[in-house]
Design a protein around this motif. Structure first.
Motif, mmCIF file in Angstrom:
data_model
loop_
_atom_site.group_PDB
_atom_site.id
_atom_site.type_symbol
_atom_site.label_atom_id
_atom_site.label_comp_id
_atom_site.label_asym_id
_atom_site.label_seq_id
_atom_site.Cartn_x
_atom_site.Cartn_y
_atom_site.Cartn_z
ATOM 1 N N ASN A 122 -2.975 -116.791 41.504
ATOM 2 C CA ASN A 122 -4.532 -116.499 40.823
ATOM 3 C C ASN A 122 -4.388 -117.982 40.817
ATOM 4 O OD1 ASN A 122 -4.577 -113.696 40.217
ATOM 5 N ND2 ASN A 122 -2.869 -114.190 39.077
ATOM 6 N N ALA A 123 -5.898 -118.202 41.155
ATOM 7 C CA ALA A 123 -6.414 -119.651 40.981
ATOM 8 C C ALA A 123 -8.070 -119.291 40.345
ATOM 9 C CB ALA A 123 -6.551 -120.263 42.230
ATOM 10 N N THR A 124 -8.284 -120.382 39.586
ATOM 11 C CA THR A 124 -9.698 -120.512 39.006
ATOM 12 C C THR A 124 -10.200 -121.978 39.650
ATOM 13 O OG1 THR A 124 -8.981 -119.363 37.120
ATOM 14 C CG2 THR A 124 -10.961 -120.505 36.930
ATOM 15 N N ALA A 125 -11.412 -121.586 40.150
ATOM 16 C CA ALA A 125 -12.247 -122.719 40.745
ATOM 17 C C ALA A 125 -13.202 -122.970 39.670
ATOM 18 C CB ALA A 125 -12.549 -122.624 42.124
ATOM 19 N N PHE A 126 -13.619 -124.277 39.262
ATOM 20 C CA PHE A 126 -14.522 -124.817 38.312
ATOM 21 C C PHE A 126 -15.530 -125.271 39.039
ATOM 22 C CE2 PHE A 126 -10.842 -124.223 35.642
ATOM 23 C CZ PHE A 126 -11.166 -123.669 34.789
ATOM 24 N N ILE A 127 -16.795 -124.853 39.170
ATOM 25 C CA ILE A 127 -17.812 -125.080 39.738
ATOM 26 C C ILE A 127 -18.932 -125.898 39.394
ATOM 27 C CG2 ILE A 127 -17.188 -123.795 41.834
ATOM 28 C CD1 ILE A 127 -19.502 -121.879 40.844
ATOM 29 N N ARG A 155 -21.289 -116.102 39.506
ATOM 30 C CA ARG A 155 -21.239 -114.684 39.503
ATOM 31 C C ARG A 155 -21.067 -114.366 41.030
ATOM 32 N NH1 ARG A 155 -25.148 -112.711 36.080
ATOM 33 N NH2 ARG A 155 -23.508 -112.869 34.660
ATOM 34 N N ALA A 156 -22.226 -115.212 41.844
ATOM 35 C CA ALA A 156 -22.479 -115.052 43.248
ATOM 36 C C ALA A 156 -21.401 -115.338 44.157
ATOM 37 C CB ALA A 156 -23.734 -115.850 43.531
ATOM 38 N N PHE A 157 -20.412 -116.467 43.636
ATOM 39 C CA PHE A 157 -19.316 -116.991 44.170
ATOM 40 C C PHE A 157 -18.290 -115.910 44.152
ATOM 41 C CE2 PHE A 157 -21.166 -120.900 44.909
ATOM 42 C CZ PHE A 157 -20.622 -121.582 45.872
ATOM 43 N N ASN A 158 -18.314 -115.474 42.773
ATOM 44 C CA ASN A 158 -17.157 -114.328 42.492
ATOM 45 C C ASN A 158 -17.194 -112.975 43.174
ATOM 46 O OD1 ASN A 158 -15.284 -115.447 40.723
ATOM 47 N ND2 ASN A 158 -16.867 -115.398 39.144
ATOM 48 N N LYS A 159 -18.481 -112.705 43.840
ATOM 49 C CA LYS A 159 -18.832 -111.772 44.701
ATOM 50 C C LYS A 159 -18.290 -111.910 45.984
ATOM 51 C CE LYS A 159 -22.820 -109.728 42.566
ATOM 52 N NZ LYS A 159 -24.519 -109.535 42.842
ATOM 53 N N ASN A 169 -15.709 -113.982 46.578
ATOM 54 C CA ASN A 169 -14.374 -114.434 46.745
ATOM 55 C C ASN A 169 -13.362 -113.648 47.821
ATOM 56 O OD1 ASN A 169 -13.720 -111.643 45.846
ATOM 57 N ND2 ASN A 169 -12.998 -112.397 43.736
ATOM 58 N N GLY A 170 -13.650 -112.595 48.379
ATOM 59 C CA GLY A 170 -13.061 -112.142 49.320
ATOM 60 C C GLY A 170 -13.062 -112.953 50.656
ATOM 61 N N PHE A 171 -14.377 -113.423 50.984
ATOM 62 C CA PHE A 171 -14.790 -114.401 52.098
ATOM 63 C C PHE A 171 -13.866 -115.682 51.697
ATOM 64 C CE2 PHE A 171 -16.908 -117.997 53.252
ATOM 65 C CZ PHE A 171 -17.200 -118.010 54.599
ATOM 66 N N SER A 223 -10.939 -117.152 41.435
ATOM 67 C CA SER A 223 -11.940 -116.663 40.601
ATOM 68 C C SER A 223 -12.760 -117.695 40.126
ATOM 69 C CB SER A 223 -11.642 -116.018 39.234
ATOM 70 O OG SER A 223 -10.846 -116.947 38.555
ATOM 71 N N PHE A 224 -14.151 -117.858 40.066
ATOM 72 C CA PHE A 224 -15.234 -119.070 39.983
ATOM 73 C C PHE A 224 -15.465 -119.090 38.428
ATOM 74 C CE2 PHE A 224 -14.815 -118.010 44.280
ATOM 75 C CZ PHE A 224 -14.606 -119.397 44.935
ATOM 76 N N GLU A 225 -15.557 -119.866 37.732
ATOM 77 C CA GLU A 225 -16.046 -120.350 36.402
ATOM 78 C C GLU A 225 -16.848 -121.450 36.378
ATOM 79 O OE1 GLU A 225 -13.528 -120.236 33.131
ATOM 80 O OE2 GLU A 225 -12.427 -118.477 34.160
#
Length: 150
Positions: A60-65, A78-82, A84-86, A104-106
């Motif tokens: 697992n990885a969390t990307a801070f944006i 939220r849009a980036f988390n949608k 995340n498969g891409f 996951s994006f935060e």
């Protein structure tokens, strides 16, 4: 950047976690540079990935944006988390890892927190508590010379 070298458990992150996180961050920047999204929340939004934290098992990885130029960070995350498969598919092709971690994006709020702390430290009441900065006292050494006491 939020370069905290400890994970949520308080244990220091390994060199491998730090290295993989940085490799993912660079690869994601490349994906963002050349990708286009069909999401109105991402339309015309330029995003900086300040840090990627990877779990100890590298699954697992969390990307801070941080969206540059403002914007609703929560909606952008939220849009980036949608999408995340891409990202996982693209990163899987770019990275030399056995398996690509789930991303996951935060929103990165560390810059806001730093600004908040800075404004608190510059308040008049805090400055009063700190008092004037005194010069170090001069101390005479045994040989008769004045030395500054530190």
């Amino acid at each position: 950047m939020t370069s905290n070298t400890k994970g949520r458990s308080g244990a220091p992150r390994s060199q491998r976690q730090l290295r993989v996180g940085e490799e993912i961050r660079h690869a994601m920047s490349e994906v963002l540079r050349r990708a286009s999204f069909n999401d109105p929340h991402l339309e015309g939004v330029i995003v900086t990935i300040s840090e990627v934290r990877v779990s100890p098992d590298l699954k697992n990885a969390t990307a801070f944006i941080v969206p540059l130029g403002g914007g609703d960070m929560t909606e952008v995350a939220r849009a980036f988390n949608k999408a995340n498969g891409f990202f996982r598919k693209e990163l899987g092709q770019m990275l030399r890892l056995r398996s690509c971690p789930r991303i996951s994006f935060e929103p990165d709020v560390s810059f806001d927190e730093a600004a908040k702390i800075n404004s608190i430290l510059h308040r008049e009441t805090v400055q009063q508590d700190l008092g004037p900065r005194d010069e170090p006292e001069s101390v005479e050494s045994p040989n008769g010379h004045n030395e500054t006491g530190d």
